[in-house]
Structures are given as structure tokens and as C-alpha cells.
Design an enzyme around this catalytic site. Structure first.
Site, short mmCIF file in Angstrom:
data_model
loop_
_atom_site.label_atom_id
_atom_site.label_comp_id
_atom_site.label_asym_id
_atom_site.label_seq_id
_atom_site.Cartn_x
_atom_site.Cartn_y
_atom_site.Cartn_z
N CYS A 1 92.64 33.13 45.96
CA CYS A 1 91.49 33.25 45.05
C CYS A 1 90.37 34.11 45.59
CB CYS A 1 90.98 31.86 44.72
SG CYS A 1 92.27 30.82 44.05
N HIS B 1 81.56 30.42 43.88
CA HIS B 1 82.99 30.16 43.70
C HIS B 1 83.16 28.93 42.81
CE1 HIS B 1 87.18 30.57 44.59
NE2 HIS B 1 87.25 29.37 45.12
N GLU C 1 80.22 24.73 49.58
CA GLU C 1 79.62 26.03 49.29
C GLU C 1 78.10 25.94 49.24
OE1 GLU C 1 80.15 29.75 46.13
OE2 GLU C 1 81.03 27.79 45.66
N LYS D 1 83.27 29.80 36.23
CA LYS D 1 84.50 29.06 35.99
C LYS D 1 84.29 27.85 35.08
CE LYS D 1 86.54 30.42 40.44
NZ LYS D 1 85.37 31.11 41.03
N HIS E 1 89.50 28.88 36.34
CA HIS E 1 89.66 29.57 37.61
C HIS E 1 90.76 30.62 37.48
CE1 HIS E 1 89.88 30.64 41.66
NE2 HIS E 1 90.02 29.45 42.24
N PHE F 1 93.09 29.99 49.57
CA PHE F 1 94.03 29.28 50.44
C PHE F 1 94.20 30.03 51.76
CE2 PHE F 1 97.23 26.60 47.74
CZ PHE F 1 96.28 25.61 47.62
#
Length: 469
Positions: free
Chosen positions: A220, A360, A371, A391, A396, A455
Site C-alpha cells: 500500500c 494513510h 500514525e 479512504k 483502501h 506490508f
């Protein structure tokens, strides 16, 4: 794949809807190792930061192209975001009736007319269809039609459109054909339309662009990694123009089923439009989305010579790795905060100059809070800062997320309006920065940063600002 910090440890953590307590669904193969101690950190910059002044090295944005749940027009896309409209709905791309998650940010009524010929359109994976349409629209927006491109040195125009998962539908169909009918029934397009570099390749083949061309795949964080790399190609003089962003199409049985298996998705099947709720106390996972977001990045010198319309300036970016765990963040938060700090150094701006963060913010338990903690570590005074979560409305977009959010950043710069973060009903007490809850706000953006994490502990941050000659 969804970000490590996309979830930030949330991946196997969910609030139980009955008693509102955390329950851990942690598999042994995902157990986090202890954070490695960092013995020494680089000394902070003593001299005040300086922005780039060389027009050959200044990087500007001259075009934008989008494929989204709100359509293929950049202005319409942002208008829907400003309205606070949710693009989340029940899945009908495939029969999801037996799935425990049956909703997504699914694109409907997608049209590639005028951008992809019919024969190729039928063969292509949606991932590459989205890439070609968004890429061509970005070139058109930059006044770089095919006729104009043919007058230019196309060895100095590159393409860098990444994908986290590539042609997942093509891959799934190929495996199914192999199992059910044997290898002779695998389409010859199985490998070409599965591998992640094909978006950049097909767009270059379609337009004759012969400059730097490859793909980055960092889950991502992908699109922001691409922006960072493309900016460096221009700064080093390896390209005058880069067509750059992210594309993804993982709303299929394999993609949705895989994320269900990770226990990463919200399960609000009865209220899909309320499922993506960054920073809300009752968030329960992210909502999978799809689409493509592509920018035309260009050296100021080149853009000025051809009289291009400049919509914003790319100031810089940074990438880091948590070096810790496949899905969990470092407990000390160093991965994100150091990435933000390095981005500001690269951009030549001080923390005090940043007044907008496109986060994010995936709507996951640990990720959203991690975050915010990192942001507060770098920005000591957040009184005038605003942050939001795109999002919350589109889901997402995985490898495309950073591209879709970069466009939201640039439109915020251009319009003076920030889109809301919807579904902000019960804000986490720790979140004391303005999240633009539920209703859009006017805000003159000085410097914006956009965060994307993936990831493997991949962190990426990029900075944009209004263009001033």
C-alpha cells in the site's frame, strides 16, 4: 497488499462488537519480534531547510488522471469527496453472498472508450485498464497529446506506475484453468497480464515513451514510492517528464477472500457506507477499494519552455522501513516519524510550514493511532494543522491509494477546500488534531504531506505545495 502500517498491528486485532474489548487473533507466524534498538540517530539539521531553486531540479505537476469509484474525471472525483459521499457498496463483481465481507469500494460503469481498443480491452486485467485510462487522462490533462509527444524527445519521458498486487484476476483465472482443465488451457496472456510491471510497459507501448520505465511494488506504499523515484529521475536529469502513480484491481474472490483470511477488513455488512471510519472508536478494519491515480511530473525548466499549466509543486519525498515485522509497526514509532522527517529534509521545508496531512488512515485499530502519534512526534504544534482520511469514502485502494490521495492533496491546494473524513461519530480521545470531521472545510494549504505505508514495514511520505515561480 494492505499496509503493515495500513493496519499497524491491527491486523489480528479487532474490537468485539458485543463487549467492545480487544480480542487478539494472532497467528504464530505473524508474531512480532522485539524492536531492534537504534544505537544512534542522525543529528538534526542545524541550518534552516532550503527548497530547491534550480529549475532543472524543481519538479512540478502538470497533469492528473484518475479512475475511481466516483468516475474517471478528476474534478468530479474531488467534488464527490468534498460532498462527503461514500463510494462503498455491496459487491456485485462476483457472487459474494457466502463471504463474511460482502462490500467494497467497487468501481461500476467503467468506460475505456477512446483510450483502449476493443480487442485489447476484452483481454486486459482491470488493473491495467485502469492504469491505461488514468495515464492517458493525465497526459491529456498535461496537454501532452499523441501529436505533441511525437514532437518531443521521448527517451526523456518515462513511466512509473506501480501496483501492489498486479493482475490478480488474470492470475486467479489462470490458476483455475490449470487446476480444472490443465496447462494447455492457460491463456498466453497469463504471465504478461499478471506481472506488476505491465502497467508501465503497456502505457509506454501505447504512447511511445522510451524513458525510465519499471514498476515498484511495496504493497500500500507503492504509489508514493513511485512518486519519490520519479522525482529523483527528474532531479538527476534522467527524464524531463515522468508519468507516475499507482493502479489496483483486487476486488475479486481471491483478493477479498485473502484479506478476510487476514481478518483485516471491516465486517459492517449491514452498514457498508459507515464501515470505513478512520480514528473513530468503533472502527473495525479497512474497506478494500480499487482504481488508479496518475500524475505527470515534470522539471520546471521543461514545463516552462512548453508553456505547461502547473497545478502544484512536488517538493520531495522519503522512504524508510520499520525492519521489524510483516504487519506490526515498531513500538517506538521510528519508522513513520523518521520517514516524515526525511521527507521534510528532502523537500527543504520545516515542520512549521506543513499545515495539512493526507493520512494513510485506513480505519484500523492500531494503525490509525500509530500514525497520529508519529505526526505529533514531528509536528510539535498542531493547532493550525488539519488532517483527513480519503479512504473513509473510497476505501483502501492498496497500491493505488497514494495516487488517489496525491490527487486529493493537489485539488485541496488548488481549491482551498479540504474534503471531510466521514463517519467521525466518536473520535478517539488521543486524536486532538482537526480531522475535518464529516463536513468539508476551507483551508489554505501551505505545504501538504501524504502518507502511505505497506506490508513489510514499508513507509513512504511525499510533500506537495502551491507552485510559486
Amino acid at each position: 497488499m494492505a499496509a503493515a502500517t495500513c493496519y499497524y498491528g491491527l491486523m489480528f486485532t479487532r474490537k468485539d462488537s458485543g463487549n467492545n474489548v480487544d480480542s487478539m487473533r494472532q497467528y504464530s507466524c505473524f508474531r512480532a519480534s522485539k524492536s531492534r534498538a537504534i544505537k544512534a540517530l542522525a543529528a538534526p539539521t542545524v541550518s534552516p531547510p532550503k527548497r530547491e531553486t534550480n529549475p532543472k531540479k524543481r519538479v512540478v505537476i502538470t497533469g492528473m488522471g484518475v479512475v475511481s469509484v466516483f468516475g474517471n474525471d478528476v474534478n468530479t472525483y474531488y467534488e464527490k469527496l468534498l460532498e462527503g459521499q461514500s463510494g462503498i457498496s455491496l459487491i456485485d463483481k462476483f457472487d459474494a453472498s457466502t463471504f463474511t465481507v460482502r462490500f467494497a469500494g467497487q468501481i461500476r460503469d467503467f468506460s475505456s472508450v477512446g483510450y483502449i481498443d476493443g480487442k485489447n480491452d476484452r483481454r486486459l486485467d482491470d488493473c491495467w485498464r485502469y492504469c491505461l485510462v488514468a495515464g492517458r487522462k493525465a497526459l491529456d490533462d498535461a496537454n501532452l497529446s499523441q501529436q505533441v509527444l511525437e514532437t518531443m524527445d521521448r527517451t526523456k519521458i518515462g513511466v512509473l506506475v506501480g501496483s501492489g498486487m498486479g493482475g490478480l484476476t488474470t492470475f486467479s483465472n489462470g490458476v483455475e484453468a490449470l487446476i480444472q482443465k490443465g496447462f494447455k488451457k492457460i491463456t498466453p496472456f497469463f504471465i504478461p497480464y499478471t506481472i506488476t510491471n505491465m502497467g508501465s510497459a503497456l502505457l509506454a507501448i501505447d504512447t511511445g515513451l522510451m524513458g525510465p520505465n519499471y514498476s515498484i511494488s511495496t504493497a500500500c506504499a507503492t504509489a508514493n514510492f513511485c512518486f519519490n523515484a520519479a522525482g529523483n529521475h527528474i532531479r538527476r536529469g534522467e527524464a524531463d517528464i515522468m508519468v507516475v502513480g499507482g493502479t489496483e484491481a483486487a476486488i475479486n474472490p481471491t483478493g477479498v477472500g485473502g484479506f478476510i483470511a487476514c481478518r483485516a477488513l471491516s465486517q459492517r455488512n449491514d452498514e457498508p457506507q459507515k464501515a470505513s471510519r478512520p480514528w473513530d472508536q468503533y472502527r473495525d478494519g479497512f474497506v478494500i477499494g480499487e482504481g488508479a491515480g496518475v500524475l505527470v511530473m515534470e522539471s520546471l525548466e521543461h514545463a516552462s519552455k512548453r508553456g505547461a499549466n502547473i497545478v502544484a509543486e512536488y517538493l520531495g519525498g522519503a522512504i524508510t522501513c520499520d525492519a521489524h515485522h510483516m504487519t506490526d509497526p515498531r513500538k517506538d514509532g521510528l519508522g513513520i516519524s523518521s520517514c516524515i522527517s526525511k521527507c521534510l529534509d528532502d523537500a527543504g521545508v520545516s515542520p512549521e510550514e506543513v499545515n495539512y496531512v493526507n493520512c494513510h488512515a485506513t480505519s484500523t485499530l492500531a494503525g490509525d493511532i500509530a500514525e497520529v502519534h508519529a505526526i505529533k512526534k514531528i509536528f510539535k504544534n498542531t493547532a493550525e494543522m488539519k488532517m483527513n482520511g480519503t479512504k473513509s469514502m473510497i476505501g483502501h485502494g492498496l497500491g493505488a491509494a497514494g495516487g488517489l490521495e496525491a490527487i486529493a492533496c493537489i485539488k485541496a491546494i488548488n481549491t482551498g477546500w479540504l474534503h471531510p473524513t466521514i463517519n467521525q461519530d466518536t473520535l478517539e480521545p488521543q486524536v486532538d488534531i482537526d480531522t475535518v470531521p464529516n463536513v468539508k472545510k476551507q483551508h489554505e494549504v501551505n505545504v501538504a504531506i501524504s502518507n502511505s505505508f505497506g506490508f513489510g514495514g514499508h513507509n513512504s511520505v511525499v510533500a506537495f505545495a502551491p507552485f510559486t515561480p
